[in-house]
Design a protein around this motif. Structure first.
Motif, mmCIF file in Angstrom:
data_model
loop_
_atom_site.group_PDB
_atom_site.id
_atom_site.type_symbol
_atom_site.label_atom_id
_atom_site.label_comp_id
_atom_site.label_asym_id
_atom_site.label_seq_id
_atom_site.Cartn_x
_atom_site.Cartn_y
_atom_site.Cartn_z
ATOM 1 N N ARG A 157 0.760 -1.245 -0.237
ATOM 2 C CA ARG A 157 -0.022 0.000 -0.071
ATOM 3 C C ARG A 157 0.698 1.336 0.004
ATOM 4 N N THR A 158 2.074 1.286 0.643
ATOM 5 C CA THR A 158 2.943 2.370 0.809
ATOM 6 C C THR A 158 3.261 2.550 -0.674
ATOM 7 N N GLU A 159 3.790 1.768 -1.308
ATOM 8 C CA GLU A 159 4.145 1.545 -2.582
ATOM 9 C C GLU A 159 3.159 2.239 -3.398
ATOM 10 N N SER A 160 1.847 1.645 -3.430
ATOM 11 C CA SER A 160 0.840 2.424 -4.341
ATOM 12 C C SER A 160 0.464 3.816 -3.694
ATOM 13 N N LEU A 161 0.981 4.303 -2.708
ATOM 14 C CA LEU A 161 0.766 5.824 -2.528
ATOM 15 C C LEU A 161 1.796 6.511 -3.059
ATOM 16 N N GLY A 162 2.710 6.057 -3.941
ATOM 17 C CA GLY A 162 3.820 6.553 -4.471
ATOM 18 C C GLY A 162 5.124 6.752 -3.853
#
Lengths: 333, 255
Positions: free
Chosen positions: A197-202
Protein backbone atom coordinates in the motif's frame (compact mmCIF):
# COMPACT_ATOMS: atom_id res chain seq x y z
CA UNK A 1 -2.89 15.43 19.23
CA UNK A 2 -3.33 12.88 21.96
CA UNK A 3 -0.48 10.86 20.56
CA UNK A 4 1.88 13.79 20.71
CA UNK A 5 0.89 14.43 24.31
CA UNK A 6 1.70 10.87 25.29
CA UNK A 7 5.01 11.13 23.49
CA UNK A 8 5.82 14.28 25.35
CA UNK A 9 5.05 12.69 28.69
CA UNK A 10 7.44 9.83 27.96
CA UNK A 11 10.15 12.26 26.90
CA UNK A 12 9.71 14.41 29.98
CA UNK A 13 10.05 11.41 32.27
CA UNK A 14 13.07 10.28 30.28
CA UNK A 15 14.68 13.71 30.58
CA UNK A 16 14.03 13.88 34.31
CA UNK A 17 15.52 10.47 34.93
CA UNK A 18 18.52 11.43 32.80
CA UNK A 19 19.07 14.56 34.88
CA UNK A 20 18.98 12.46 38.02
CA UNK A 21 21.49 10.11 36.47
CA UNK A 22 23.86 12.98 35.71
CA UNK A 23 23.94 13.89 39.37
CA UNK A 24 24.14 10.28 40.49
CA UNK A 25 27.95 9.75 40.30
CA UNK A 26 28.50 12.94 42.30
CA UNK A 27 26.39 11.87 45.24
CA UNK A 28 26.80 8.12 45.27
CA UNK A 29 30.15 6.52 44.72
CA UNK A 30 29.85 2.93 43.68
CA UNK A 31 32.18 1.78 40.95
CA UNK A 32 30.14 -1.34 40.17
CA UNK A 33 26.92 0.51 39.75
CA UNK A 34 28.62 3.11 37.59
CA UNK A 35 29.88 0.39 35.26
CA UNK A 36 26.45 -1.22 35.05
CA UNK A 37 24.84 2.10 34.19
CA UNK A 38 27.44 2.72 31.52
CA UNK A 39 26.63 -0.69 30.04
CA UNK A 40 22.94 0.13 30.13
CA UNK A 41 23.47 3.38 28.23
CA UNK A 42 25.60 1.68 25.59
CA UNK A 43 23.13 -1.14 25.07
CA UNK A 44 20.26 1.33 25.09
CA UNK A 45 21.84 3.01 22.05
CA UNK A 46 22.29 -0.39 20.46
CA UNK A 47 18.72 -1.48 21.23
CA UNK A 48 17.30 1.81 19.94
CA UNK A 49 19.18 1.32 16.67
CA UNK A 50 17.72 -2.16 16.41
CA UNK A 51 14.25 -0.80 17.10
CA UNK A 52 14.44 1.39 13.98
CA UNK A 53 14.55 -1.82 11.98
CA UNK A 54 12.31 -4.12 13.99
CA UNK A 55 9.90 -1.66 15.53
CA UNK A 56 9.52 0.96 12.86
CA UNK A 57 10.37 -0.43 9.47
CA UNK A 58 9.37 -4.00 10.26
CA UNK A 59 12.65 -5.45 9.07
CA UNK A 60 13.67 -8.50 11.06
CA UNK A 61 17.44 -8.69 11.20
CA UNK A 62 19.40 -11.38 13.04
CA UNK A 63 22.68 -9.86 12.08
CA UNK A 64 22.71 -6.57 13.91
CA UNK A 65 25.83 -7.72 15.81
CA UNK A 66 27.91 -7.21 12.69
CA UNK A 67 27.64 -3.43 12.94
CA UNK A 68 28.26 -3.56 16.68
CA UNK A 69 31.35 -5.66 16.00
CA UNK A 70 32.60 -3.39 13.23
CA UNK A 71 32.43 -0.45 15.60
CA UNK A 72 34.08 -2.37 18.44
CA UNK A 73 36.92 -3.67 16.27
CA UNK A 74 37.56 -0.30 14.60
CA UNK A 75 37.98 1.28 17.99
CA UNK A 76 40.10 -1.50 19.45
CA UNK A 77 42.44 -1.78 16.48
CA UNK A 78 42.97 1.97 16.36
CA UNK A 79 43.73 2.08 20.07
CA UNK A 80 46.11 -0.86 19.79
CA UNK A 81 47.95 0.27 16.64
CA UNK A 82 48.10 3.98 17.36
CA UNK A 83 48.54 6.07 20.44
CA UNK A 84 45.61 6.07 22.89
CA UNK A 85 44.68 9.68 22.25
CA UNK A 86 41.33 11.37 21.80
CA UNK A 87 42.16 12.20 18.19
CA UNK A 88 42.40 8.51 17.36
CA UNK A 89 39.21 7.79 19.27
CA UNK A 90 37.38 10.14 16.94
CA UNK A 91 39.15 8.74 13.90
CA UNK A 92 38.23 5.20 14.95
CA UNK A 93 34.62 6.26 15.42
CA UNK A 94 34.54 7.79 11.94
CA UNK A 95 36.10 4.71 10.37
CA UNK A 96 33.67 2.44 12.19
CA UNK A 97 30.70 4.55 11.13
CA UNK A 98 31.94 4.67 7.56
CA UNK A 99 32.49 0.91 7.33
CA UNK A 100 29.13 0.01 8.83
CA UNK A 101 27.42 2.55 6.58
CA UNK A 102 28.82 0.71 3.56
CA UNK A 103 27.98 -2.74 4.92
CA UNK A 104 24.48 -1.68 5.97
CA UNK A 105 23.92 -0.15 2.54
CA UNK A 106 24.71 -3.47 0.88
CA UNK A 107 22.64 -5.41 3.41
CA UNK A 108 19.81 -2.91 2.97
CA UNK A 109 19.88 -3.46 -0.78
CA UNK A 110 19.15 -7.13 -0.18
CA UNK A 111 15.77 -6.27 1.36
CA UNK A 112 14.71 -5.69 -2.22
CA UNK A 113 14.85 -9.40 -2.92
CA UNK A 114 14.29 -10.98 0.47
CA UNK A 115 11.47 -10.48 2.89
CA UNK A 116 10.79 -11.35 6.55
CA UNK A 117 12.39 -14.58 7.77
CA UNK A 118 14.37 -15.11 4.59
CA UNK A 119 16.02 -11.78 5.16
CA UNK A 120 16.53 -12.64 8.83
CA UNK A 121 18.32 -15.86 7.87
CA UNK A 122 20.51 -14.01 5.40
CA UNK A 123 21.59 -11.43 7.95
CA UNK A 124 22.28 -14.23 10.41
CA UNK A 125 24.60 -15.82 7.85
CA UNK A 126 26.30 -12.51 7.07
CA UNK A 127 26.94 -11.77 10.73
CA UNK A 128 28.40 -15.23 11.10
CA UNK A 129 30.66 -14.50 8.16
CA UNK A 130 32.04 -11.54 10.06
CA UNK A 131 32.40 -13.72 13.15
CA UNK A 132 34.41 -16.33 11.26
CA UNK A 133 36.37 -13.60 9.51
CA UNK A 134 37.39 -12.09 12.84
CA UNK A 135 38.34 -15.55 14.08
CA UNK A 136 40.56 -16.30 11.09
CA UNK A 137 42.19 -12.91 10.59
CA UNK A 138 44.39 -13.46 13.63
CA UNK A 139 47.08 -10.98 12.64
CA UNK A 140 44.57 -8.18 13.09
CA UNK A 141 42.09 -9.48 15.64
CA UNK A 142 43.92 -12.22 17.55
CA UNK A 143 40.80 -14.34 17.14
CA UNK A 144 38.76 -15.60 20.05
CA UNK A 145 41.56 -14.80 22.52
CA UNK A 146 41.16 -11.13 21.71
CA UNK A 147 43.46 -8.42 22.94
CA UNK A 148 43.52 -5.63 25.46
CA UNK A 149 44.41 -2.07 24.67
CA UNK A 150 44.95 1.24 26.37
CA UNK A 151 42.51 4.13 26.11
CA UNK A 152 42.99 7.88 26.61
CA UNK A 153 43.29 8.96 30.22
CA UNK A 154 40.24 11.11 29.90
CA UNK A 155 38.11 8.05 29.12
CA UNK A 156 39.83 5.94 31.79
CA UNK A 157 38.08 8.10 34.33
CA UNK A 158 34.91 6.08 34.91
CA UNK A 159 32.77 9.10 35.72
CA UNK A 160 33.77 10.89 32.53
CA UNK A 161 32.96 7.90 30.41
CA UNK A 162 29.71 7.40 32.29
CA UNK A 163 28.68 10.97 31.49
CA UNK A 164 29.71 10.69 27.85
CA UNK A 165 27.64 7.56 27.29
CA UNK A 166 24.71 9.07 29.15
CA UNK A 167 24.77 12.24 27.05
CA UNK A 168 25.12 10.22 23.87
CA UNK A 169 22.16 8.05 24.82
CA UNK A 170 20.02 11.13 25.51
CA UNK A 171 21.08 12.68 22.19
CA UNK A 172 20.32 9.51 20.27
CA UNK A 173 16.98 9.23 22.02
CA UNK A 174 15.85 12.71 21.04
CA UNK A 175 17.30 12.48 17.56
CA UNK A 176 15.40 9.24 16.95
CA UNK A 177 12.28 10.68 18.52
CA UNK A 178 12.39 13.49 15.98
CA UNK A 179 13.29 11.05 13.25
CA UNK A 180 10.25 8.86 13.79
CA UNK A 181 7.94 11.85 14.10
CA UNK A 182 9.18 13.20 10.79
CA UNK A 183 7.44 12.54 7.48
CA UNK A 184 10.24 10.08 6.74
CA UNK A 185 9.64 8.16 9.94
CA UNK A 186 5.91 8.00 9.26
CA UNK A 187 6.60 6.34 5.94
CA UNK A 188 8.77 3.77 7.72
CA UNK A 189 5.83 2.86 9.95
CA UNK A 190 3.61 2.69 6.89
CA UNK A 191 6.06 0.25 5.30
CA UNK A 192 5.92 -1.90 8.40
CA UNK A 193 2.14 -1.85 8.31
CA UNK A 194 1.57 -2.48 4.63
CA UNK A 195 4.39 -2.45 2.17
CA UNK A 196 2.36 -2.77 -0.99
CA UNK A 197 0.00 0.00 0.00
CA UNK A 198 2.86 2.34 0.79
CA UNK A 199 4.20 1.69 -2.66
CA UNK A 200 0.88 2.40 -4.31
CA UNK A 201 0.79 5.75 -2.50
CA UNK A 202 3.88 6.63 -4.50
CA UNK A 203 6.66 6.05 -1.97
CA UNK A 204 9.71 4.25 -3.20
CA UNK A 205 10.10 1.80 -0.33
CA UNK A 206 13.56 0.53 -1.20
CA UNK A 207 15.13 3.93 -0.48
CA UNK A 208 13.40 4.06 2.85
CA UNK A 209 14.55 0.61 3.84
CA UNK A 210 18.13 1.34 2.86
CA UNK A 211 18.25 4.64 4.74
CA UNK A 212 16.70 3.02 7.82
CA UNK A 213 19.22 0.22 7.57
CA UNK A 214 22.14 2.65 7.29
CA UNK A 215 21.01 4.75 10.26
CA UNK A 216 20.57 1.63 12.37
CA UNK A 217 23.98 0.35 11.27
CA UNK A 218 25.74 3.60 12.12
CA UNK A 219 24.22 3.82 15.59
CA UNK A 220 25.03 0.19 16.28
CA UNK A 221 28.62 0.83 15.29
CA UNK A 222 28.85 3.74 17.71
CA UNK A 223 27.45 1.53 20.46
CA UNK A 224 30.05 -1.11 19.59
CA UNK A 225 32.89 1.38 19.78
CA UNK A 226 31.70 2.57 23.21
CA UNK A 227 31.40 -1.03 24.35
CA UNK A 228 35.01 -1.72 23.36
CA UNK A 229 36.17 1.36 25.26
CA UNK A 230 34.24 0.32 28.35
CA UNK A 231 35.92 -3.11 28.41
CA UNK A 232 39.34 -2.04 27.07
CA UNK A 233 39.31 -5.47 25.52
CA UNK A 234 37.85 -7.02 22.42
CA UNK A 235 37.41 -10.52 21.04
CA UNK A 236 35.19 -12.24 18.50
CA UNK A 237 32.24 -12.32 20.90
CA UNK A 238 31.25 -8.81 19.68
CA UNK A 239 30.20 -10.44 16.42
CA UNK A 240 28.33 -13.30 18.09
CA UNK A 241 24.62 -13.97 17.82
CA UNK A 242 24.32 -13.26 21.57
CA UNK A 243 24.79 -9.58 20.90
CA UNK A 244 21.94 -9.55 18.39
CA UNK A 245 19.80 -11.57 20.78
CA UNK A 246 20.46 -9.03 23.52
CA UNK A 247 19.16 -6.26 21.27
CA UNK A 248 16.18 -8.37 20.28
CA UNK A 249 15.37 -9.21 23.89
CA UNK A 250 15.73 -5.59 25.00
CA UNK A 251 13.46 -4.19 22.32
CA UNK A 252 10.84 -6.89 22.77
CA UNK A 253 10.75 -6.69 26.56
CA UNK A 254 10.77 -2.89 26.53
CA UNK A 255 8.20 -2.63 23.78
CA UNK A 256 8.71 -2.91 20.05
CA UNK A 257 8.09 0.31 18.18
CA UNK A 258 8.69 2.64 21.10
CA UNK A 259 12.08 4.32 21.43
CA UNK A 260 11.76 4.56 25.19
CA UNK A 261 11.04 0.82 25.29
CA UNK A 262 14.51 0.04 24.03
CA UNK A 263 16.03 2.09 26.86
CA UNK A 264 13.83 0.45 29.48
CA UNK A 265 14.55 -2.97 28.04
CA UNK A 266 18.26 -2.33 28.21
CA UNK A 267 17.92 -1.34 31.86
CA UNK A 268 15.83 -4.38 32.74
CA UNK A 269 18.12 -6.84 31.00
CA UNK A 270 21.40 -5.42 32.29
CA UNK A 271 20.13 -5.14 35.85
CA UNK A 272 18.63 -8.60 35.93
CA UNK A 273 21.83 -9.96 34.43
CA UNK A 274 23.79 -8.34 37.24
CA UNK A 275 21.35 -9.43 39.88
CA UNK A 276 21.08 -13.02 38.67
CA UNK A 277 24.84 -13.51 38.48
CA UNK A 278 25.18 -12.13 42.00
CA UNK A 279 22.87 -14.90 43.18
CA UNK A 280 25.42 -17.56 42.24
CA UNK A 281 26.41 -17.78 45.91
CA UNK A 282 22.94 -19.04 46.72
CA UNK A 283 22.58 -21.68 44.05
CA UNK A 284 24.68 -22.87 41.15
CA UNK A 285 21.73 -22.55 38.73
CA UNK A 286 22.24 -18.78 38.68
CA UNK A 287 25.49 -19.29 36.88
CA UNK A 288 23.27 -20.22 33.94
CA UNK A 289 21.38 -16.93 34.09
CA UNK A 290 20.60 -17.19 30.41
CA UNK A 291 17.97 -19.82 31.31
CA UNK A 292 16.03 -17.14 33.16
CA UNK A 293 16.22 -14.84 30.21
CA UNK A 294 14.74 -17.61 28.11
CA UNK A 295 11.83 -17.92 30.52
CA UNK A 296 11.44 -14.14 30.68
CA UNK A 297 11.37 -14.01 26.91
CA UNK A 298 8.66 -16.67 26.63
CA UNK A 299 6.56 -15.00 29.31
CA UNK A 300 6.88 -11.61 27.63
CA UNK A 301 5.87 -12.91 24.24
CA UNK A 302 2.92 -14.76 25.78
CA UNK A 303 1.57 -12.12 28.14
CA UNK A 304 3.00 -8.79 27.05
CA UNK A 305 3.53 -9.14 23.32
CA UNK A 306 3.87 -5.39 23.13
CA UNK A 307 6.45 -5.19 25.89
CA UNK A 308 6.45 -3.11 29.05
CA UNK A 309 5.70 0.19 27.34
CA UNK A 310 3.05 -1.34 25.11
CA UNK A 311 1.29 -2.95 28.09
CA UNK A 312 1.34 0.33 30.03
CA UNK A 313 -0.06 2.31 27.11
CA UNK A 314 -2.83 -0.25 26.65
CA UNK A 315 -3.71 -0.01 30.34
CA UNK A 316 -3.82 3.75 30.16
CA UNK A 317 -5.94 3.72 27.03
CA UNK A 318 -8.35 1.34 28.70
CA UNK A 319 -8.60 3.57 31.77
CA UNK A 320 -9.28 6.60 29.63
CA UNK A 321 -11.86 4.71 27.65
CA UNK A 322 -13.72 3.72 30.80
CA UNK A 323 -13.61 7.27 32.04
CA UNK A 324 -15.06 8.48 28.77
CA UNK A 325 -17.84 5.92 29.06
CA UNK A 326 -18.62 6.99 32.60
CA UNK A 327 -18.91 10.55 31.46
CA UNK A 328 -21.19 9.75 28.59
CA UNK A 329 -23.27 7.58 30.92
CA UNK A 330 -23.66 10.52 33.24
CA UNK A 331 -24.65 12.74 30.40
CA UNK A 332 -27.31 10.40 29.13
CA UNK A 333 -28.42 9.25 32.59
CA UNK B 1 -8.65 15.01 -28.33
CA UNK B 2 -6.25 12.83 -26.43
CA UNK B 3 -7.68 10.37 -24.02
CA UNK B 4 -6.44 10.17 -20.45
CA UNK B 5 -5.86 6.45 -20.52
CA UNK B 6 -5.63 4.17 -23.48
CA UNK B 7 -4.71 0.54 -23.99
CA UNK B 8 -3.57 -1.11 -27.19
CA UNK B 9 -3.85 -4.90 -27.52
CA UNK B 10 -3.26 -5.15 -23.80
CA UNK B 11 -2.92 -8.69 -22.53
CA UNK B 12 -1.39 -10.89 -19.87
CA UNK B 13 -1.14 -14.64 -19.69
CA UNK B 14 -0.40 -16.86 -16.74
CA UNK B 15 1.01 -19.94 -18.44
CA UNK B 16 -1.49 -20.85 -21.10
CA UNK B 17 -4.31 -18.99 -19.49
CA UNK B 18 -4.95 -15.60 -20.99
CA UNK B 19 -6.39 -13.62 -18.10
CA UNK B 20 -6.63 -10.43 -20.13
CA UNK B 21 -6.62 -10.75 -23.86
CA UNK B 22 -6.35 -8.07 -26.55
CA UNK B 23 -8.12 -5.33 -24.67
CA UNK B 24 -8.41 -2.00 -26.48
CA UNK B 25 -10.07 1.05 -25.05
CA UNK B 26 -9.58 4.76 -24.66
CA UNK B 27 -11.18 6.85 -21.95
CA UNK B 28 -11.75 10.57 -22.20
CA UNK B 29 -11.08 12.97 -19.41
CA UNK B 30 -13.74 13.35 -16.69
CA UNK B 31 -15.63 10.39 -18.01
CA UNK B 32 -17.16 7.92 -15.60
CA UNK B 33 -16.63 4.42 -16.88
CA UNK B 34 -17.65 1.19 -15.22
CA UNK B 35 -16.24 -2.22 -15.93
CA UNK B 36 -18.54 -5.12 -15.30
CA UNK B 37 -18.23 -8.82 -15.86
CA UNK B 38 -18.74 -12.14 -14.07
CA UNK B 39 -16.27 -13.51 -11.51
CA UNK B 40 -12.94 -14.38 -13.04
CA UNK B 41 -13.53 -12.22 -16.09
CA UNK B 42 -10.21 -10.49 -15.51
CA UNK B 43 -11.45 -7.16 -14.16
CA UNK B 44 -9.04 -6.93 -11.26
CA UNK B 45 -6.22 -8.29 -13.41
CA UNK B 46 -6.89 -5.52 -15.88
CA UNK B 47 -6.67 -3.02 -13.02
CA UNK B 48 -3.44 -4.57 -11.84
CA UNK B 49 -2.06 -4.08 -15.32
CA UNK B 50 -3.19 -0.47 -15.43
CA UNK B 51 -1.78 0.41 -12.02
CA UNK B 52 1.42 -1.57 -12.49
CA UNK B 53 0.98 -4.37 -9.93
CA UNK B 54 1.34 -6.77 -12.87
CA UNK B 55 3.43 -6.39 -15.99
CA UNK B 56 1.69 -6.85 -19.32
CA UNK B 57 2.87 -9.74 -21.50
CA UNK B 58 1.81 -7.88 -24.61
CA UNK B 59 0.32 -4.59 -25.64
CA UNK B 60 0.80 -1.07 -24.40
CA UNK B 61 -0.77 1.33 -21.93
CA UNK B 62 -0.81 5.07 -22.55
CA UNK B 63 -1.48 7.65 -19.88
CA UNK B 64 -2.10 11.17 -21.17
CA UNK B 65 -0.42 10.13 -24.39
CA UNK B 66 2.68 8.77 -22.65
CA UNK B 67 3.57 5.11 -22.91
CA UNK B 68 3.69 3.83 -19.33
CA UNK B 69 3.78 0.08 -19.97
CA UNK B 70 7.22 -0.21 -18.40
CA UNK B 71 6.68 2.21 -15.53
CA UNK B 72 6.61 0.94 -11.93
CA UNK B 73 3.67 1.34 -9.55
CA UNK B 74 5.42 4.23 -7.83
CA UNK B 75 6.02 6.09 -11.09
CA UNK B 76 2.44 5.61 -12.21
CA UNK B 77 1.08 6.94 -8.96
CA UNK B 78 3.32 9.96 -9.24
CA UNK B 79 2.11 10.53 -12.80
CA UNK B 80 -1.42 10.72 -11.56
CA UNK B 81 -3.01 7.28 -11.42
CA UNK B 82 -4.46 6.26 -8.08
CA UNK B 83 -6.18 3.02 -7.28
CA UNK B 84 -8.20 1.48 -4.51
CA UNK B 85 -8.17 -2.21 -3.78
CA UNK B 86 -10.88 -4.81 -3.79
CA UNK B 87 -9.62 -6.36 -0.57
CA UNK B 88 -9.32 -3.67 2.04
CA UNK B 89 -5.78 -2.44 1.94
CA UNK B 90 -5.05 0.17 4.59
CA UNK B 91 -2.54 0.59 7.41
CA UNK B 92 -4.31 -1.36 10.18
CA UNK B 93 -2.41 -0.07 13.22
CA UNK B 94 -2.49 3.59 12.28
CA UNK B 95 -5.35 5.94 12.99
CA UNK B 96 -7.78 6.94 10.28
CA UNK B 97 -6.32 10.42 10.15
CA UNK B 98 -2.78 9.07 9.95
CA UNK B 99 -3.74 6.81 7.05
CA UNK B 100 -5.05 9.73 5.06
CA UNK B 101 -2.26 12.04 6.19
CA UNK B 102 0.30 9.68 4.69
CA UNK B 103 -1.47 9.91 1.37
CA UNK B 104 -1.51 13.70 1.62
CA UNK B 105 2.20 13.62 2.39
CA UNK B 106 2.77 11.54 -0.74
CA UNK B 107 0.73 13.97 -2.77
CA UNK B 108 2.75 16.91 -1.43
CA UNK B 109 5.89 15.05 -2.49
CA UNK B 110 7.48 15.15 0.95
CA UNK B 111 9.50 11.99 0.76
CA UNK B 112 12.74 12.25 2.67
CA UNK B 113 12.26 15.00 5.23
CA UNK B 114 13.57 13.51 8.47
CA UNK B 115 14.49 16.49 10.60
CA UNK B 116 11.10 18.06 11.02
CA UNK B 117 8.14 16.77 12.98
CA UNK B 118 4.97 16.00 11.06
CA UNK B 119 3.16 18.21 13.51
CA UNK B 120 4.77 21.20 11.84
CA UNK B 121 2.88 20.34 8.65
CA UNK B 122 -0.46 21.59 9.90
CA UNK B 123 -1.92 21.91 6.42
CA UNK B 124 -1.51 18.17 5.84
CA UNK B 125 -3.73 17.29 8.76
CA UNK B 126 -6.23 19.95 7.68
CA UNK B 127 -6.47 18.50 4.17
CA UNK B 128 -6.75 15.01 5.62
CA UNK B 129 -9.60 16.13 7.85
CA UNK B 130 -11.47 17.74 4.98
CA UNK B 131 -11.19 14.55 3.01
CA UNK B 132 -12.43 12.50 5.93
CA UNK B 133 -15.45 14.78 5.95
CA UNK B 134 -16.10 14.24 2.25
CA UNK B 135 -15.92 10.51 2.71
CA UNK B 136 -18.36 10.56 5.63
CA UNK B 137 -15.77 9.57 8.21
CA UNK B 138 -16.22 12.47 10.59
CA UNK B 139 -15.39 11.84 14.27
CA UNK B 140 -13.35 8.77 13.41
CA UNK B 141 -10.01 10.63 13.34
CA UNK B 142 -8.23 8.73 16.08
CA UNK B 143 -9.81 5.34 15.57
CA UNK B 144 -7.27 2.73 14.53
CA UNK B 145 -8.02 1.57 11.03
CA UNK B 146 -8.29 -2.06 12.13
CA UNK B 147 -11.10 -1.15 14.51
CA UNK B 148 -13.25 0.42 11.83
CA UNK B 149 -16.29 -1.37 10.50
CA UNK B 150 -15.93 -2.93 7.09
CA UNK B 151 -17.93 -0.17 5.45
CA UNK B 152 -15.82 2.51 7.09
CA UNK B 153 -12.66 0.76 5.96
CA UNK B 154 -13.90 0.95 2.40
CA UNK B 155 -14.57 4.65 2.89
CA UNK B 156 -11.08 5.08 4.28
CA UNK B 157 -9.72 3.36 1.23
CA UNK B 158 -11.52 5.92 -0.89
CA UNK B 159 -10.33 8.76 1.32
CA UNK B 160 -6.71 7.75 0.84
CA UNK B 161 -7.22 7.64 -2.87
CA UNK B 162 -8.78 11.09 -2.88
CA UNK B 163 -5.94 12.45 -0.79
CA UNK B 164 -3.51 11.43 -3.50
CA UNK B 165 -5.43 13.84 -5.69
CA UNK B 166 -4.75 11.92 -8.89
CA UNK B 167 -6.34 12.70 -12.23
CA UNK B 168 -7.45 9.13 -12.71
CA UNK B 169 -9.15 7.03 -10.07
CA UNK B 170 -9.24 3.27 -10.42
CA UNK B 171 -11.87 1.95 -8.03
CA UNK B 172 -11.86 -1.79 -7.59
CA UNK B 173 -15.22 -2.86 -6.22
CA UNK B 174 -15.53 -0.21 -3.54
CA UNK B 175 -18.56 -1.97 -2.10
CA UNK B 176 -17.10 -5.48 -2.02
CA UNK B 177 -18.31 -7.51 0.92
CA UNK B 178 -20.45 -4.72 2.28
CA UNK B 179 -23.88 -5.08 3.74
CA UNK B 180 -26.69 -3.71 1.60
CA UNK B 181 -27.37 -0.84 4.00
CA UNK B 182 -23.82 0.47 3.69
CA UNK B 183 -23.66 0.47 -0.09
CA UNK B 184 -25.60 3.72 -0.69
CA UNK B 185 -23.18 5.65 1.54
CA UNK B 186 -20.25 4.61 -0.60
CA UNK B 187 -22.10 5.56 -3.74
CA UNK B 188 -22.94 8.88 -2.21
CA UNK B 189 -19.20 9.47 -1.82
CA UNK B 190 -18.49 8.38 -5.38
CA UNK B 191 -21.27 10.56 -6.68
CA UNK B 192 -19.81 13.55 -4.87
CA UNK B 193 -16.47 12.92 -6.52
CA UNK B 194 -18.17 12.63 -9.86
CA UNK B 195 -20.02 15.89 -9.43
CA UNK B 196 -16.81 17.77 -8.85
CA UNK B 197 -15.98 16.94 -12.46
CA UNK B 198 -12.24 17.06 -11.88
CA UNK B 199 -11.48 13.38 -11.99
CA UNK B 200 -11.71 10.55 -14.42
CA UNK B 201 -13.14 7.48 -12.76
CA UNK B 202 -12.82 3.87 -13.75
CA UNK B 203 -14.94 1.61 -11.60
CA UNK B 204 -15.23 -2.13 -11.27
CA UNK B 205 -18.56 -3.29 -9.96
CA UNK B 206 -20.79 -6.34 -9.76
CA UNK B 207 -23.97 -4.61 -8.79
CA UNK B 208 -25.49 -3.53 -12.10
CA UNK B 209 -28.26 -1.42 -10.65
CA UNK B 210 -25.79 0.79 -8.77
CA UNK B 211 -23.78 1.82 -11.75
CA UNK B 212 -26.48 2.35 -14.34
CA UNK B 213 -27.26 5.89 -13.21
CA UNK B 214 -23.70 6.86 -12.43
CA UNK B 215 -21.84 5.69 -15.49
CA UNK B 216 -21.34 7.57 -18.71
CA UNK B 217 -20.08 4.41 -20.26
CA UNK B 218 -19.92 0.72 -19.43
CA UNK B 219 -17.43 -1.88 -20.56
CA UNK B 220 -18.17 -5.57 -20.23
CA UNK B 221 -15.31 -7.93 -19.70
CA UNK B 222 -15.76 -11.64 -20.21
CA UNK B 223 -13.06 -14.32 -20.14
CA UNK B 224 -10.42 -11.64 -20.44
CA UNK B 225 -11.93 -10.14 -23.57
CA UNK B 226 -13.76 -6.88 -23.99
CA UNK B 227 -17.24 -8.07 -24.89
CA UNK B 228 -19.12 -4.83 -25.18
CA UNK B 229 -18.47 -1.14 -24.72
CA UNK B 230 -21.04 1.64 -24.75
CA UNK B 231 -23.59 3.77 -22.97
CA UNK B 232 -25.52 2.07 -20.15
CA UNK B 233 -28.69 1.80 -22.21
CA UNK B 234 -26.96 0.07 -25.08
CA UNK B 235 -25.34 -2.39 -22.72
CA UNK B 236 -28.65 -3.33 -21.14
CA UNK B 237 -30.12 -3.95 -24.52
CA UNK B 238 -27.11 -5.94 -25.69
CA UNK B 239 -27.97 -9.61 -26.03
CA UNK B 240 -24.47 -11.01 -25.79
CA UNK B 241 -24.01 -9.26 -22.49
CA UNK B 242 -27.20 -10.72 -21.15
CA UNK B 243 -26.26 -14.22 -22.12
CA UNK B 244 -22.77 -13.74 -20.72
CA UNK B 245 -24.27 -12.92 -17.37
CA UNK B 246 -26.65 -15.82 -17.61
CA UNK B 247 -23.80 -18.12 -18.49
CA UNK B 248 -25.00 -19.01 -21.96
CA UNK B 249 -21.81 -17.94 -23.67
CA UNK B 250 -19.60 -19.84 -21.35
CA UNK B 251 -19.40 -23.04 -23.40
CA UNK B 252 -18.82 -21.24 -26.63
CA UNK B 253 -15.78 -19.45 -25.24
CA UNK B 254 -14.12 -22.26 -23.42
CA UNK B 255 -14.90 -25.12 -25.78
Amino acid sequence: MRVSYENKLGSIIFLMVSCLLIVFPLVYEDRNLLIIFTQIFIFAIFAMSYDILLGFTGIISFGHAMFFGIGAYSMSIFMKRFEPEMLYVFLALIVGVFLSAIVSYVVGLLTLRLKTHYYAMLTLALANLFYVGAEKWRSLTEGADGFTFRIPDFLRERVNFYLITLVLMVLVYFALKLFIQSPFGKVLVAIKENEQRTESLGFNILYYKIIASIIAGILASIAGALYAISLRFVNTSVFSIDITLDALLMTIIGGVGTIIGAVIGSGVIEFSHYWLTSLVKLHWIFERWIIFFGILYILTVMFFPKGIVGALTALKRKARHEKKHDQSDKMTG
Amino acid sequence: MTSIIETKNLGISFGNHKAVDQVNFAIDEHQFTSIIGPNGAGKTTLFNLLSGQLKATNGDIFFCGKNITKCSTVERTRLGMGRSFQLTNVFPNLTTLENVRLAVQAQKKIYFQMLKSVFSYKDHSEIAKTILKTTLLVNKDDVLAKNLSHGDKRKLELAMLLALDTKLLLLDEPTAGMSVEDVPAIYEVIERIKEEKTKTILLIEHKMDMIMNLSDRIMVLFNGKLLADGAPKEIIANETVQSAYLGGLYDEYTA
